[in-house]
Design a protein around this motif. Sequence first.
Motif, PDB file in Angstrom:
ATOM      1  N   LEU A 127      19.754 -12.134 -15.898  1.00 25.28           N
ATOM      2  CA  LEU A 127      20.438 -12.361 -13.564  1.00 25.28           C
ATOM      3  C   LEU A 127      20.300 -13.742 -12.806  1.00 25.28           C
ATOM      4  N   ALA A 128      20.077 -14.679 -13.555  1.00 22.06           N
ATOM      5  CA  ALA A 128      20.118 -16.228 -13.544  1.00 22.06           C
ATOM      6  C   ALA A 128      21.370 -16.477 -13.715  1.00 22.06           C
ATOM      7  N   THR A 129      21.905 -15.656 -14.883  1.00 29.81           N
ATOM      8  CA  THR A 129      23.221 -15.753 -15.726  1.00 29.81           C
ATOM      9  C   THR A 129      24.284 -14.821 -15.093  1.00 29.81           C
ATOM     10  N   GLN A 130      23.471 -14.254 -14.536  1.00 29.81           N
ATOM     11  CA  GLN A 130      24.600 -13.923 -13.197  1.00 29.81           C
ATOM     12  C   GLN A 130      24.801 -14.751 -12.049  1.00 29.81           C
ATOM     13  N   ASP A 131      24.180 -15.636 -11.755  1.00 33.22           N
ATOM     14  CA  ASP A 131      24.362 -15.966 -10.209  1.00 33.22           C
ATOM     15  C   ASP A 131      23.270 -14.831  -9.514  1.00 33.22           C
ATOM     16  N   THR A 132      22.443 -14.409  -9.412  1.00 35.64           N
ATOM     17  CA  THR A 132      22.008 -13.451  -9.335  1.00 35.64           C
ATOM     18  C   THR A 132      19.903 -13.959  -8.802  1.00 35.64           C
ATOM     19  N   GLU A 133      19.440 -14.169  -7.474  1.00 36.89           N
ATOM     20  CA  GLU A 133      18.220 -14.444  -7.475  1.00 36.89           C
ATOM     21  C   GLU A 133      17.573 -13.584  -8.277  1.00 36.89           C
ATOM     22  N   LEU A 134      15.828 -13.664  -8.344  1.00 32.43           N
ATOM     23  CA  LEU A 134      15.357 -12.078  -8.479  1.00 32.43           C
ATOM     24  C   LEU A 134      13.924 -12.282  -7.407  1.00 32.43           C
ATOM     25  N   MET A 135      14.228 -11.254  -6.787  1.00 30.92           N
ATOM     26  CA  MET A 135      12.976 -11.401  -5.812  1.00 30.92           C
ATOM     27  C   MET A 135      12.392 -10.461  -6.049  1.00 30.92           C
ATOM     28  N   VAL A 136      11.146 -10.525  -6.278  1.00 34.53           N
ATOM     29  CA  VAL A 136       9.893  -9.428  -6.711  1.00 34.53           C
ATOM     30  C   VAL A 136       9.106  -9.154  -5.330  1.00 34.53           C
ATOM     31  N   ILE A 137       9.010  -8.267  -4.097  1.00 35.77           N
ATOM     32  CA  ILE A 137       8.296  -8.388  -3.931  1.00 35.77           C
ATOM     33  C   ILE A 137       7.480  -7.085  -3.454  1.00 35.77           C
ATOM     34  N   PRO A 138       5.891  -7.206  -3.109  1.00 36.98           N
ATOM     35  CA  PRO A 138       4.866  -6.659  -3.170  1.00 36.98           C
ATOM     36  C   PRO A 138       5.116  -5.690  -2.355  1.00 36.98           C
ATOM     37  N   ARG A 139       4.347  -4.583  -2.771  1.00 37.36           N
ATOM     38  CA  ARG A 139       5.123  -3.300  -1.830  1.00 37.36           C
ATOM     39  C   ARG A 139       3.774  -3.576  -0.463  1.00 37.36           C
ATOM     40  N   PHE A 140       4.761  -2.562   0.638  1.00 42.51           N
ATOM     41  CA  PHE A 140       4.377  -3.024   2.089  1.00 42.51           C
ATOM     42  C   PHE A 140       2.729  -2.888   2.027  1.00 42.51           C
ATOM     43  N   ARG A 141       2.693  -2.148   1.906  1.00 47.54           N
ATOM     44  CA  ARG A 141       1.097  -1.107   1.189  1.00 47.54           C
ATOM     45  C   ARG A 141       1.043   0.013  -0.254  1.00 47.54           C
ATOM     46  N   ASP A 142      -0.504  -0.342  -0.399  1.00 53.27           N
ATOM     47  CA  ASP A 142      -0.350   1.069  -1.501  1.00 53.27           C
ATOM     48  C   ASP A 142      -0.726   2.041  -1.248  1.00 53.27           C
ATOM     49  N   ASP A 143      -0.975   2.957   0.273  1.00 51.15           N
ATOM     50  CA  ASP A 143      -1.608   3.752   0.498  1.00 51.15           C
ATOM     51  C   ASP A 143      -0.127   4.137   1.087  1.00 51.15           C
ATOM     52  N   ILE A 144       1.101   3.775   1.251  1.00 50.42           N
ATOM     53  CA  ILE A 144       2.003   4.156   1.559  1.00 50.42           C
ATOM     54  C   ILE A 144       3.340   4.519   0.809  1.00 50.42           C
ATOM     55  N   SER A 145       3.911   5.640   0.291  1.00 50.33           N
ATOM     56  CA  SER A 145       5.087   6.466  -0.591  1.00 50.33           C
ATOM     57  C   SER A 145       5.148   7.837   0.385  1.00 50.33           C
ATOM     58  N   THR A 146       6.201   7.737  -0.532  1.00 52.90           N
ATOM     59  CA  THR A 146       6.693   9.594  -0.280  1.00 52.90           C
ATOM     60  C   THR A 146       5.322  10.057  -1.272  1.00 52.90           C
ATOM     61  N   THR A 147       4.836   9.816  -2.557  1.00 57.05           N
ATOM     62  CA  THR A 147       3.977  10.941  -3.354  1.00 57.05           C
ATOM     63  C   THR A 147       2.560  10.423  -2.368  1.00 57.05           C
ATOM     64  N   ALA A 148       2.138  10.179  -1.741  1.00 57.23           N
ATOM     65  CA  ALA A 148       1.442  10.247  -1.254  1.00 57.23           C
ATOM     66  C   ALA A 148       1.259  10.750   0.238  1.00 57.23           C
ATOM     67  N   THR A 149       2.408  10.493   0.702  1.00 56.93           N
ATOM     68  CA  THR A 149       3.002  11.466   2.100  1.00 56.93           C
ATOM     69  C   THR A 149       3.204  13.263   1.547  1.00 56.93           C
ATOM     70  N   ILE A 150       3.770  12.759   1.037  1.00 56.55           N
ATOM     71  CA  ILE A 150       3.968  15.115   0.109  1.00 56.55           C
ATOM     72  C   ILE A 150       2.029  15.503  -0.586  1.00 56.55           C
ATOM     73  N   ASN A 151       1.561  14.846  -0.918  1.00 59.07           N
ATOM     74  CA  ASN A 151       0.432  14.955  -1.565  1.00 59.07           C
ATOM     75  C   ASN A 151      -1.020  15.181  -0.077  1.00 59.07           C
ATOM     76  N   ARG A 152      -0.753  14.614   1.106  1.00 62.56           N
ATOM     77  CA  ARG A 152      -1.564  14.338   2.486  1.00 62.56           C
ATOM     78  C   ARG A 152      -1.422  15.805   2.546  1.00 62.56           C
ATOM     79  N   ILE A 153       0.586  16.393   2.183  1.00 61.21           N
ATOM     80  CA  ILE A 153       0.397  17.448   3.318  1.00 61.21           C
ATOM     81  C   ILE A 153      -0.061  18.729   2.296  1.00 61.21           C
ATOM     82  N   VAL A 154       0.704  18.581   1.314  1.00 58.51           N
ATOM     83  CA  VAL A 154       0.184  19.737   0.276  1.00 58.51           C
ATOM     84  C   VAL A 154      -1.420  19.551   0.981  1.00 58.51           C
ATOM     85  N   ALA A 155      -2.612  19.207   1.099  1.00 56.00           N
ATOM     86  CA  ALA A 155      -3.824  18.796   1.141  1.00 56.00           C
ATOM     87  C   ALA A 155      -4.154  19.182   2.508  1.00 56.00           C
ATOM     88  N   GLN A 156      -3.468  18.921   3.478  1.00 54.48           N
ATOM     89  CA  GLN A 156      -3.482  19.927   4.357  1.00 54.48           C
ATOM     90  C   GLN A 156      -3.307  21.082   4.898  1.00 54.48           C
TER      91      GLN A 156
END
Length: 162
Positions: A127-156
């Motif tokens: 990426l550096a050879t492409q003049d692109t800086e990689l920024m690996v950012i942490p997930r906002f929260r581990d319990d927030i995801s589309t999969t978690a939302t779908i699983n909560r809806i199915v459980a409810q």
Amino acid sequence: MIINCEDLKSLRQTHRKNTIAYSGGCFDLLHEGHLDLFKKLKAVGDIAIVGVTPDVRVTARKGPGRPAQLETTRLSIVDAIKHVDYTFLSPTSAAGYRIIGYRTLEHLQPDYFLTSEDIWEEDRQWLATQDTELMVIPRFRDDISTTATINRIVAQNQSSLE
């Protein structure tokens, strides 16, 4: 603005005096983590560009029943976010997830590539050879995801049937 993949090269030329920040993902059911990513894109770049994963690749990665929303819907929703300047549907090539990512990055040549996936760490030098800086950012929260939302809806729904 929704653009085509073919427009990425000319987009870099159009905005050669601006910093470009890029990220991609499924963005199936929009949540707080996605919004945090879009804000970070706009914070580091003058121009924020988001690639949306096509339906066929979401299904291959996440399994049957996904995505919950069609790619055209996901593309329109992401494009409507005020922090996002350009949105495009990522290529559907069967060449593989990483190869598609490489091609997108080569064509766009962003100044910043934001991702939460550590797998890109091994490509930091490329990426550096492409003049692109990689920024690996942490997930906002581990319990927030589309999969978690779908699983909560199915459980409810299951508990309401009992």
